[in-house]
Design an enzyme around this catalytic site. Sequence first.
Site, mmCIF file in Angstrom:
data_model
loop_
_atom_site.group_PDB
_atom_site.id
_atom_site.type_symbol
_atom_site.label_atom_id
_atom_site.label_comp_id
_atom_site.label_asym_id
_atom_site.label_seq_id
_atom_site.Cartn_x
_atom_site.Cartn_y
_atom_site.Cartn_z
ATOM 1 N N ASP A 128 -0.547 -6.063 5.698
ATOM 2 C CA ASP A 128 0.702 -5.307 5.137
ATOM 3 C C ASP A 128 1.676 -5.409 6.593
ATOM 4 O O ASP A 128 1.110 -4.824 7.633
ATOM 5 C CB ASP A 128 0.584 -3.705 4.706
ATOM 6 C CG ASP A 128 1.801 -3.203 4.282
ATOM 7 O OD1 ASP A 128 1.995 -3.501 3.144
ATOM 8 O OD2 ASP A 128 2.483 -2.653 4.905
ATOM 9 N N GLU A 153 5.809 -6.532 0.736
ATOM 10 C CA GLU A 153 5.367 -7.130 2.359
ATOM 11 C C GLU A 153 3.825 -7.150 2.318
ATOM 12 O O GLU A 153 3.198 -7.018 3.448
ATOM 13 C CB GLU A 153 5.818 -6.429 3.213
ATOM 14 C CG GLU A 153 5.626 -4.849 3.515
ATOM 15 C CD GLU A 153 6.027 -3.902 2.627
ATOM 16 O OE1 GLU A 153 6.049 -2.582 2.866
ATOM 17 O OE2 GLU A 153 7.063 -4.358 1.581
ATOM 18 N N ASN A 199 14.048 -4.579 6.820
ATOM 19 C CA ASN A 199 15.187 -4.953 5.960
ATOM 20 C C ASN A 199 16.340 -4.011 6.230
ATOM 21 O O ASN A 199 17.740 -4.501 5.999
ATOM 22 C CB ASN A 199 14.675 -4.600 4.577
ATOM 23 C CG ASN A 199 13.889 -5.931 3.966
ATOM 24 O OD1 ASN A 199 14.261 -6.911 4.274
ATOM 25 N ND2 ASN A 199 13.038 -5.409 3.006
#
Length: 449
Positions: free
Chosen positions: A329, A372, A337
Amino acid sequence: AKKINQYYNEIRTKEGLSSINLQYVAKNPKNINNQATTEEIELLDKFQRGEITFYQKVFIDERGKETLYYAKAGKPVTKSCLSCHGNPNSAPSAVIHEYGPAKGFFAQEGDIRAFSKVLMPLEPFIMIEKSVFQTRTIASLLSLLVIFILTFIFLRKEQKEANKFQKVIDTLNEIVIIKTKEEVLSTNRSFLKFFDVSDIKEFQQRYSCVSQVFQTEDESLEIDLNNIDNALISKLDNLDKSKRIVSMKNGKGELKKLTIKIHKLNELQYVIVFSDITQIKNRADMLEQKANVDSLTGAYSREKFNELYEIEFRRSQRYINSLSLLFLDIDHFKEINDTYGHDLGDQALIQFVKIIQENVRQYDVLARWGGEEFILMLPQTDMSAAFKIAEKLRKQISSHAFETIGTITCSIGVSMLQKNDDIHSLIKRADNALYKAKRSGRNRSIIDF
């Protein structure tokens, strides 16, 4: 939009299709449910600048299903629109009473203030396409039955009947060949058109036989039509209808996919029929690829991973082989983002997958689990080796310079198949280990024993 959704989904339900979601999205909507997200505001800006008129992507939803996101720009605001979306002081009192003096106002003429978006699950669509492919193949085979009946007439009746037969097969889209082992006796117009020849003699001047133009493809059959026998006919008949496929180049050099059927007329003569399924086969292959591979990163989809994982899990249990899983992860990905935008976030995901793929074996299986988060299956790998791989990947990622973003770290959870594991518990333990890695400060690998 709500009524359109309801009406359209009622129709889709009757057709056995899954529901879709249609929504109008705006920066400053009158209805708060239509509020654009940060990513959608960026999309609206692109619509406004005229960079794009539509946008589409495939993403994995909260259920782990591949879903199509399709957005289309709304029409520019006109003068007539400004009475309800321009200056609130000029708006009808009923509109102000319903929505207040702020929501949905302050637009200017020419603005793209909203767009429509559709969310559609891809899995049912893929299954429909596969069904269409199967139906097309079966329909072709049904038409062959008619051809065979007519062929019997052709071989057993007078020349007058043969001429009638020729007219019939000349109307068919299927390629029809009647031949002995050594010689072609008759063909139809579709055959001549496919090979771009005027008659059989011209074909024979170019090729020694039809088999000469067969191409070797992964799933295409290799058949020698000069050595037809009962064994070959039986082999074709026993194959699944969707696997009776050959690849041939036509007279223009274009590669085509065709189904093949061979029928024995007597001890010397055979009828061979080819049906061109190139377009629908390519479509089915493309959709199957979409179902198997994450469209953004190129890693396997979650559904394909589950399929491969179940096979490998059963194999490892049966032969007492080691099997390890890694859950990876990206740390603080939401901040990436929010800071750099989704375009650079997407590029980071692509590069992240590339680094992993370059540092694992060809038969290891990497899939995008969601967002992700990724999962890596390591067949024939014990706990010690799996942890070394996890640390190698973690260090490779943390030392890589991602475009504009710079350094990215990841957390990794590791588990290995134990005697009392079932197909779900092994994944759960890797997920638990990932949770511990993130709780312990991130940028580390942790094993769940």
